[in-house]
Structure formats: structure tokens, C-alpha cells
Design a protein around this motif. Structure first.
Motif, PDB file in Angstrom:
ATOM      1  N   ASP A 135      -4.144  -0.386 -17.332  1.00  0.00           N
ATOM      2  CA  ASP A 135      -5.351  -0.314 -16.494  1.00  0.00           C
ATOM      3  C   ASP A 135      -5.822   1.130 -16.360  1.00  0.00           C
ATOM      4  O   ASP A 135      -6.133   1.595 -15.275  1.00  0.00           O
TER       5      ASP A 135
ATOM      6  N   GLU B  63      -0.178  -1.080 -10.911  1.00  0.00           N
ATOM      7  CA  GLU B  63      -0.077  -2.503 -10.594  1.00  0.00           C
ATOM      8  C   GLU B  63       0.137  -3.372 -11.836  1.00  0.00           C
ATOM      9  O   GLU B  63       0.871  -4.347 -11.803  1.00  0.00           O
TER      10      GLU B  63
ATOM     11  N   ARG C 239       0.872  -1.176   0.000  1.00  0.00           N
ATOM     12  CA  ARG C 239       0.000   0.000   0.000  1.00  0.00           C
ATOM     13  C   ARG C 239       0.904   1.218   0.000  1.00  0.00           C
ATOM     14  O   ARG C 239       1.834   1.301   0.788  1.00  0.00           O
TER      15      ARG C 239
ATOM     16  N   HIS D 182       0.686   1.144 -19.249  1.00  0.00           N
ATOM     17  CA  HIS D 182      -0.052   1.144 -17.981  1.00  0.00           C
ATOM     18  C   HIS D 182      -0.959  -0.082 -17.859  1.00  0.00           C
ATOM     19  O   HIS D 182      -0.963  -0.765 -16.854  1.00  0.00           O
TER      20      HIS D 182
ATOM     21  N   VAL E 297      -2.532   7.012 -11.609  1.00  0.00           N
ATOM     22  CA  VAL E 297      -2.158   6.148 -10.488  1.00  0.00           C
ATOM     23  C   VAL E 297      -2.448   4.688 -10.811  1.00  0.00           C
ATOM     24  O   VAL E 297      -2.958   4.365 -11.874  1.00  0.00           O
ATOM     25  N   ASP E 298      -2.153   3.829  -9.862  1.00  0.00           N
ATOM     26  CA  ASP E 298      -2.403   2.389  -9.929  1.00  0.00           C
ATOM     27  C   ASP E 298      -1.605   1.734 -11.050  1.00  0.00           C
ATOM     28  O   ASP E 298      -2.139   1.322 -12.068  1.00  0.00           O
TER      29      ASP E 298
ATOM     30  N   SER F   1     -11.117   5.784 -12.498  1.00  0.00           N
ATOM     31  CA  SER F   1     -10.697   5.703 -11.092  1.00  0.00           C
ATOM     32  C   SER F   1      -9.192   5.865 -10.939  1.00  0.00           C
ATOM     33  O   SER F   1      -8.709   6.126  -9.839  1.00  0.00           O
ATOM     34  N   ASN F   2      -8.454   5.682 -12.027  1.00  0.00           N
ATOM     35  CA  ASN F   2      -6.994   5.756 -11.967  1.00  0.00           C
ATOM     36  C   ASN F   2      -6.438   7.074 -12.497  1.00  0.00           C
ATOM     37  O   ASN F   2      -5.231   7.227 -12.622  1.00  0.00           O
TER      38      ASN F   2
END
Length: 157
Positions: A72, A96, A30, A70, A93-94, A76-77
Motif C-alpha cells: 500500500d 496494515e 491506533r 508493503h 507508514v501504514d 500518504s504513506n
């Protein structure tokens, strides 16, 4: 629970018995930021949405310049960060599912991303358009295995 039948399922590793427990070694991270951003789907003015999307595209361009995608991009990102003094900037962001494009993957690699925001080719796992503008309509060419690329990230934005 009773006896679990020993049923072999085909796999590249030689089979898996039903009831067999698989151990997967994963690490959960996190990252906490001091700033709090607003997801682009919660923004209410065109100027804020434009700033967030513009800066997300700049971030994608920076990622592409170092050979990363990226995979994704979704509402929301992409965040809008309001800085003291009224200035705002967008954040992508994100990361992952971010991937180095120089590392070749198999065509069977799992699909990543948020389904509603996926580029159509990514969702279908297939090239849908002629990759070569010089190719004649109806001309059949063997396409390379499907790979997620930087244009798919931009389509998701």
C-alpha cells in the motif's frame, strides 16, 4: 421491512441468505507517534521529496530483506519527519496490508492498496511482461498465479 426472501448465494462456505448478518471479529488499532510527519504529496522542495522517497525505498529494502512486502505504498504513506536541528528523514507508514511473501496466497486474494498508486500488474491482477528475458517473443508459457511482489512496491513509490 417485511419478509426477506431466502435466496442462496454461492460461496465456499455453502451459501449466504440475503438478510443474514455476518459477524466479523476484527480489532481496531491506533498507533500514535510523538512526531508529526508531512506526507510526501504536501512537500514543496525537491530536496525534501528526494529525502522522503530515498528513505522510503530504504524501508522497503529492509522489509524485503525479511521477506515482507508493503502492498500500500502511496504519497500518504511516505512522510517526511523534520528533526530538531534541521535534519529530515523519510518514514514509510501504514503497514496494515504488509504481508509475509513466504506465505502463499490464493490467486483470488483481494487487491490491496491505493488504486492511483498501484503498480499496473497489481491493478490488472496479471503479469504483463515476460518474466524470463530468455523467452522468445510469441513463445507461450504458462505463468504462475499472480502474486504481488517487491517490485510492485517499488513501482508504487
Amino acid at each position: 421491512m417485511g419478509n426477506v426472501p431466502n435466496i442462496e448465494l454461492p460461496s465456499a462456505q455453502g451459501g449466504l441468505r440475503i438478510g443474514q448478518v455476518l459477524e466479523e471479529h476484527r480489532v481496531h488499532y491506533r498507533i500514535v507517534f510523538e512526531e508529526i510527519g508531512t506526507p510526501v504529496h504536501q512537500l514543496r522542495t525537491f530536496s525534501e521529496i528526494f529525502v522522503a522517497l530515498r528513505d522510503a525505498v530504504f524501508a522497503l529494502k529492509a522489509m524485503f530483506s525479511v521477506k515482507y512486502i508493503h502492498r500500500d505504498v502511496s504519497s500518504s504513506n511516505i512522510l517526511l519527519l523534520r528533526e530538531p536541528g534541521g535534519r529530515a528523514r523519510g518514514l514509510l507508514v501504514d503497514l496494515e496490508y504488509a504481508k509475509d511473501v513466504t506465505v502463499k496466497s490464493t490467486p483470488h486474494e483481494f487487491r490491496t492498496g491505493t488504486r492511483d498508486f498501484m503498480a499496473l500488474e497489481v491493478r490488472e491482477r496479471s503479469y504483463l511482461f515476460r518474466p524470463d528475458p530468455e523467452q522468445e517473443p510469441g513463445e507461450v508459457r504458462r505463468l504462475p498465479p499472480f502474486q504481488h511482489n517487491c517490485l510492485h512496491d517499488v513501482e508504487s513509490t
